[in-house]
Design an enzyme around this catalytic site. Structure first.
Site, PDB file in Angstrom:
ATOM      1  N   ASP A   1       8.487   1.672  -6.459  1.00  0.00           N
ATOM      2  CA  ASP A   1       7.097   1.372  -6.791  1.00  0.00           C
ATOM      3  C   ASP A   1       7.073   0.020  -7.505  1.00  0.00           C
ATOM      4  O   ASP A   1       8.060  -0.388  -8.099  1.00  0.00           O
ATOM      5  CB  ASP A   1       6.495   2.458  -7.694  1.00  0.00           C
ATOM      6  CG  ASP A   1       4.980   2.546  -7.552  1.00  0.00           C
ATOM      7  OD1 ASP A   1       4.498   3.496  -6.907  1.00  0.00           O
ATOM      8  OD2 ASP A   1       4.267   1.652  -8.067  1.00  0.00           O
TER       9      ASP A   1
ATOM     10  N   ASP B   1       8.371  -4.664  -5.137  1.00  0.00           N
ATOM     11  CA  ASP B   1       7.057  -4.985  -4.581  1.00  0.00           C
ATOM     12  C   ASP B   1       7.218  -5.035  -3.067  1.00  0.00           C
ATOM     13  O   ASP B   1       7.839  -5.950  -2.522  1.00  0.00           O
ATOM     14  CB  ASP B   1       6.560  -6.328  -5.116  1.00  0.00           C
ATOM     15  CG  ASP B   1       5.135  -6.619  -4.649  1.00  0.00           C
ATOM     16  OD1 ASP B   1       4.689  -6.010  -3.652  1.00  0.00           O
ATOM     17  OD2 ASP B   1       4.467  -7.455  -5.285  1.00  0.00           O
TER      18      ASP B   1
ATOM     19  N   TYR C   1      -8.065  -2.094   5.754  1.00  0.00           N
ATOM     20  CA  TYR C   1      -7.420  -0.782   5.563  1.00  0.00           C
ATOM     21  C   TYR C   1      -7.396  -0.019   6.894  1.00  0.00           C
ATOM     22  O   TYR C   1      -6.355   0.494   7.313  1.00  0.00           O
ATOM     23  CB  TYR C   1      -8.188   0.009   4.502  1.00  0.00           C
ATOM     24  CG  TYR C   1      -7.543   1.326   4.128  1.00  0.00           C
ATOM     25  CD1 TYR C   1      -6.469   1.365   3.239  1.00  0.00           C
ATOM     26  CD2 TYR C   1      -8.006   2.524   4.666  1.00  0.00           C
ATOM     27  CE1 TYR C   1      -5.880   2.574   2.897  1.00  0.00           C
ATOM     28  CE2 TYR C   1      -7.414   3.732   4.323  1.00  0.00           C
ATOM     29  CZ  TYR C   1      -6.360   3.756   3.438  1.00  0.00           C
ATOM     30  OH  TYR C   1      -5.757   4.951   3.093  1.00  0.00           O
TER      31      TYR C   1
ATOM     32  N   LYS D   1      -4.052   1.082   8.963  1.00  0.00           N
ATOM     33  CA  LYS D   1      -3.732   2.506   9.143  1.00  0.00           C
ATOM     34  C   LYS D   1      -3.631   2.859  10.619  1.00  0.00           C
ATOM     35  O   LYS D   1      -2.812   3.694  11.004  1.00  0.00           O
ATOM     36  CB  LYS D   1      -4.770   3.380   8.426  1.00  0.00           C
ATOM     37  CG  LYS D   1      -4.635   3.329   6.906  1.00  0.00           C
ATOM     38  CD  LYS D   1      -3.251   3.765   6.459  1.00  0.00           C
ATOM     39  CE  LYS D   1      -3.021   3.605   4.978  1.00  0.00           C
ATOM     40  NZ  LYS D   1      -1.658   3.973   4.554  1.00  0.00           N
TER      41      LYS D   1
HETATM   42  N1  LIG Z   1      -5.798   9.214  -1.468  1.00  0.00           N
HETATM   43  C1  LIG Z   1      -6.295   9.440  -0.263  1.00  0.00           C
HETATM   44  O1  LIG Z   1      -7.358  10.064  -0.088  1.00  0.00           O
HETATM   45  C2  LIG Z   1      -5.548   8.953   0.957  1.00  0.00           C
HETATM   46  C3  LIG Z   1      -5.972   9.383   2.205  1.00  0.00           C
HETATM   47  C4  LIG Z   1      -5.266   8.966   3.335  1.00  0.00           C
HETATM   48  C5  LIG Z   1      -4.184   8.125   3.198  1.00  0.00           C
HETATM   49  N2  LIG Z   1      -3.812   7.694   1.984  1.00  0.00           N
HETATM   50  C6  LIG Z   1      -2.646   6.809   1.905  1.00  0.00           C
HETATM   51  O2  LIG Z   1      -1.674   7.444   1.110  1.00  0.00           O
HETATM   52  C7  LIG Z   1      -0.843   6.469   0.484  1.00  0.00           C
HETATM   53  C8  LIG Z   1      -0.802   6.748  -1.015  1.00  0.00           C
HETATM   54  O3  LIG Z   1      -2.118   6.691  -1.506  1.00  0.00           O
HETATM   55  P1  LIG Z   1      -2.555   7.311  -2.904  1.00  0.00           P
HETATM   56  O4  LIG Z   1      -3.939   7.794  -2.758  1.00  0.00           O
HETATM   57  O5  LIG Z   1      -1.493   8.249  -3.392  1.00  0.00           O
HETATM   58  O6  LIG Z   1      -2.600   5.960  -3.765  1.00  0.00           O
HETATM   59  P2  LIG Z   1      -2.110   5.625  -5.241  1.00  0.00           P
HETATM   60  O7  LIG Z   1      -2.754   4.327  -5.563  1.00  0.00           O
HETATM   61  O8  LIG Z   1      -2.288   6.780  -6.152  1.00  0.00           O
HETATM   62  O9  LIG Z   1      -0.542   5.408  -5.047  1.00  0.00           O
HETATM   63  C9  LIG Z   1      -0.026   4.313  -4.371  1.00  0.00           C
HETATM   64  C10 LIG Z   1       1.256   3.899  -5.056  1.00  0.00           C
HETATM   65  O10 LIG Z   1       1.786   2.792  -4.313  1.00  0.00           O
HETATM   66  C11 LIG Z   1       2.161   1.791  -5.247  1.00  0.00           C
HETATM   67  N3  LIG Z   1       2.058   0.476  -4.613  1.00  0.00           N
HETATM   68  C12 LIG Z   1       0.938  -0.158  -4.187  1.00  0.00           C
HETATM   69  N4  LIG Z   1       1.248  -1.371  -3.704  1.00  0.00           N
HETATM   70  C13 LIG Z   1       2.597  -1.497  -3.826  1.00  0.00           C
HETATM   71  C14 LIG Z   1       3.509  -2.535  -3.520  1.00  0.00           C
HETATM   72  N5  LIG Z   1       3.111  -3.711  -3.022  1.00  0.00           N
HETATM   73  N6  LIG Z   1       4.819  -2.328  -3.764  1.00  0.00           N
HETATM   74  C15 LIG Z   1       5.238  -1.158  -4.301  1.00  0.00           C
HETATM   75  N7  LIG Z   1       4.427  -0.149  -4.632  1.00  0.00           N
HETATM   76  C16 LIG Z   1       3.119  -0.326  -4.398  1.00  0.00           C
HETATM   77  C17 LIG Z   1       1.195   1.906  -6.409  1.00  0.00           C
HETATM   78  O11 LIG Z   1       1.716   1.330  -7.593  1.00  0.00           O
HETATM   79  C18 LIG Z   1       1.043   3.420  -6.492  1.00  0.00           C
HETATM   80  O12 LIG Z   1       2.004   4.002  -7.355  1.00  0.00           O
HETATM   81  C19 LIG Z   1      -1.451   5.116   0.838  1.00  0.00           C
HETATM   82  O13 LIG Z   1      -0.758   4.559   1.939  1.00  0.00           O
HETATM   83  C20 LIG Z   1      -2.879   5.471   1.219  1.00  0.00           C
HETATM   84  O14 LIG Z   1      -3.439   4.528   2.085  1.00  0.00           O
HETATM   85  C21 LIG Z   1      -4.469   8.094   0.857  1.00  0.00           C
END
Ligand SMILES: NC(=O)c1ccc[n+]([C@@H]2O[C@H](COP(=O)([O-])OP(=O)(O)OC[C@H]3O[C@@H](n4cnc5c(N)ncnc54)[C@H](O)[C@@H]3O)[C@@H](O)[C@H]2O)c1
Length: 187
Positions: A37, A63, A155, A159
């Protein structure tokens, strides 16, 4: 007995949300987990908590928008645990813009984090999985892979591309024993 006993997983974006939940669940199922992360403080906090509870977990600050850091994470995961079976490409970001408003720079960031990093991690992980005798790659896609939202053009685009990347990799590397997580979960 856990359904992932003896397996080693690398999970991106593991310091919060779906990624953190995946780290915790994989450990419950018996896996050893390396997670990356960009949030060092939260990642180290989770790793310390997991270690105190007796889990085998490694946190790597990275990153994902930089290919070298994505590659280094996968290499560290295999070096630390000696083997790698599962990659969960999960780190993702969202920006709220339409195609007219979105700048070139914001496209570069969205594509780098939400798509290129998934490919770079897989590029490093597949040879490790071949060395392990096979593996599984999971990409966190979204309903936005198939349906449009409002003002989330980047986005939605990334996706949809994650779904395409996953299909392509599955076809190209099935013969190497790289498949879906079902093979390990016995579902
Ligand atoms: N939450 C939802 O409803 C949902 C629905 C469908 C898909 N998603 C996908 O699920 C995945 C996780 O989403 P989430 O809701 O848990 O988000 P979140 O923001 O809670 O977690 C994402 C994590 O990724 C890390 N991150 C972001 N950019 C980064 C980078 N450049 N390098 C390293 N780490 C990085 C952040 O620090 C964070 O800890 C994403 O790909 C999101 O698009 C989420």
């Amino acid at each position: 007995m856990g359904r992932l006993d003896g397996k080693v997983a690398a999970i991106t974006g593991g310091a919060s949300g779906i990624g953190e939940a995946t780290v915790r669940r994989f450990i419950e199922e018996g896996a050893k987990v390396a997670f990356a992360d960009r949030d060092r403080e939260r990642g180290e906090q989770i790793a310390a908590e997991l270690e105190a509870a007796g889990a085998d977990a490694l946190f790597v600050q990275a990153d994902m928008q930089h290919a070298a850091e994505a590659t280094a994470f996968i290499q560290q995961a295999e070096a630390h645990f000696g083997v790698l079976h599962i990659l969960v490409n999960n780190a993702g970001i969202r920006m709220y813009q339409n195609v007219v408003d979105a700048s070139e720079e914001s496209w570069d960031t969205m594509l780098a984090v939400n798509l290129k990093a998934y490919a770079m991690c897989a590029k490093a992980a597949i040879p490790a999985m071949v060395r392990a005798g096979g593996g599984s790659i999971v990409g966190t896609a979204s309903i936005r892979s198939i349906r449009a939202g409002s003002n989330t053009v980047q986005y939605d685009t990334t996706k949809a591309a994650v779904a395409g990347l996953t299909r392509s990799m599955a076809r190209d590397h099935a013969a190497d024993g790289i498949g879906s997580l079902r093979r390990f979960l016995r579902i």
